[in-house]
Design a protein around this motif. Structure first.
Motif: not given
Length: 423
Positions: A81-93, A114-117, A147-154, A227-229
């Motif tokens: 049911c969720w949509t993938k939220p997008v984080l603008e690069e300019t917002e990075q700390s 929790d870590a992703v949140a 699978d580390v690559e799929k984790f990062i890509k997700s 993050a969970m699923f």
């Protein structure tokens, strides 16, 4: 033609014999099976046998009715049911959030969420976690299991992720913060953000105030659902082992159309003091091999049913279950021989936990003999994939035993967190 007196006598004797047999079964088995009632936290009541081994065996012998088994079709129409939220690069700390995965896969999904949140809220960079076991020094790289690559890509576009902690950041630069599972934005703002702004980098350690995964009044958001699923997948070699074991179980279950049951039943936990009684409220925490055997037989599974146990190696306490269900297996009985040295050695406990979690998530029926987070998060993964036949043992001594009476409340009431993510 007149009735032969000998036929009349034979008929009377036959009827008498069946009446006596019925009375004997009722008196010797069901009437003896009346110890005190305890309750499971997830369902109604159960009667359990505390008598001698001989009486236990007699109790099992009463359930001999052959049936096809109460299998049902999977629910395949659930979608995220969720949509993938997008984080603008300019917002990075410029800061980093680090953490470890601990205690097994049933904890990993929550620790990831929790870590992703936290990283998302802080606009921080998330470092791929390592994996730590219960023993000191028991440490693995993330890519040994997942699978580390799929984790990062997700997580692309959600949070920035790097594989390794920068060399210029040492342990002394990381403030360790305890984070409650299902951390809220308000907790992050009040307890975590001030430390992060002051230190620049933090390390998280999730703790679990509760071991259930029920819905709460606070709706889970898209980031937590993803993050969970949507982040953790097994790395190829571990996935291959799981696939081969599932295929082996389906082959052994050919008389049940390839369907099998997984039971979370571990002798070491059953022997612990906290699992032998109740929690002080009359709630039963776990079920013995004998109780599981009686329960499965009573609800209609027959002797040809294949059963996978999360117990790693055979224990004598499991014999009572195997007597009624000869096709009962632990990992050592179905794992490919060439994989055992790596995945069943003394240092492979993390592999074993992961294998149990993913096989339990894929079986046609899952029975949690032990209450806790393993049950809760296997239930979530099964709900997400439409495998909703999760049966919680209870009331095995009742005269009626409809499978619908034992469906996990996570499914029957749709009160699992997963129902906020899938619809």
């Amino acid at each position: 033609m007149g009735l032969d007196p000998r036929q009349l006598v034979a008929g009377v004797l036959t009827i008498t014999m069946f009446v006596m047999l019925g009375n004997m079964i009722h008196r010797e088995h069901f009437r003896e099976y009346t110890p005190p009632l305890l309750q499971h936290p997830e369902s109604t009541t159960v009667r359990y046998d505390t008598t001698t081994k001989e009486a236990s065996e007699n109790s099992l012998e009463t359930f001999t009715k052959e049936t096809e088994g109460p299998w049902k079709e999977d629910v395949l129409d659930l979608k995220p049911c969720w949509t993938k939220p997008v984080l603008e690069e300019t917002e990075q700390s410029q800061g980093f959030v680090t953490f470890s995965l601990t205690n097994g896969p049933e904890y990993h999904v929550s620790q990831i969420a929790d870590a992703v949140a936290v990283a998302r809220y802080l606009r921080a960079t998330l470092v791929v976690p390592d994996i730590r076991g219960s023993k000191p020094g028991d440490k693995r790289n993330f890519e040994e299991i997942y699978d580390v690559e799929k984790f990062i890509k997700s997580l692309d576009g959600v949070v920035k992720v790097v594989k390794y902690q920068p060399d210029n950041i040492s342990a002394k630069d990381l403030e360790v913060l305890r984070v409650p599972n299902r951390v809220t934005d308000s907790h992050i703002a009040e307890q975590i953000e001030p430390v992060f702004r002051a230190k620049g980098n933090i390390r998280l350690a999730t703790y679990f105030p509760s071991v259930n995964m029920k819905k709460t009044d606070n709706d889970i958001n898209s980031v937590a659902c993803l993050a969970m699923f949507g982040t953790l997948e097994l790395q190829p070699e571990v996935q291959e082992v799981v696939d081969s074991m599932v295929e082996r179980l389906r082959t052994l279950s050919r008389k049940s159309d390839g369907q099998f049951i997984s039971v979370d039943l571990r002798a070491d936990i059953l022997e612990k003091k906290g699992c032998q009684g109740n929690d002080g409220t009359g709630s039963k925490r776990c079920y013995s091999p004998q109780e599981i055997a009686i329960f499965l037989r009573k609800v209609g599974f027959n002797k040809d049913t294949a059963i996978y146990l999360t117990q790693s190696r055979w224990d004598d306490s499991l014999n009572v279950l195997k007597e009624l269900f000869p096709k009962t297996y632990t990992k050592e009985g179905i794992m490919p021989a060439d994989k055992k040295p790596k995945f069943l050695n003394a240092d492979a406990s993390e592999f074993e936990k992961v294998i149990d979690f993913y096989i339990s998530s894929r079986s046609d029926v899952f029975v949690p003999a032990i209450s806790g987070l393993f049950y809760a998060n296997v239930a979530g993964k099964r709900i997400a994939s439409g495998k909703t036949q999760i049966l919680v043992p209870a009331n095995v001594a009742s005269s009626s035993a409809a499978v619908a009476d034992f469906i996990s409340h996570y499914v029957s009431r749709k009160n699992h967190l997963a129902y906020s993510c899938f619809c």
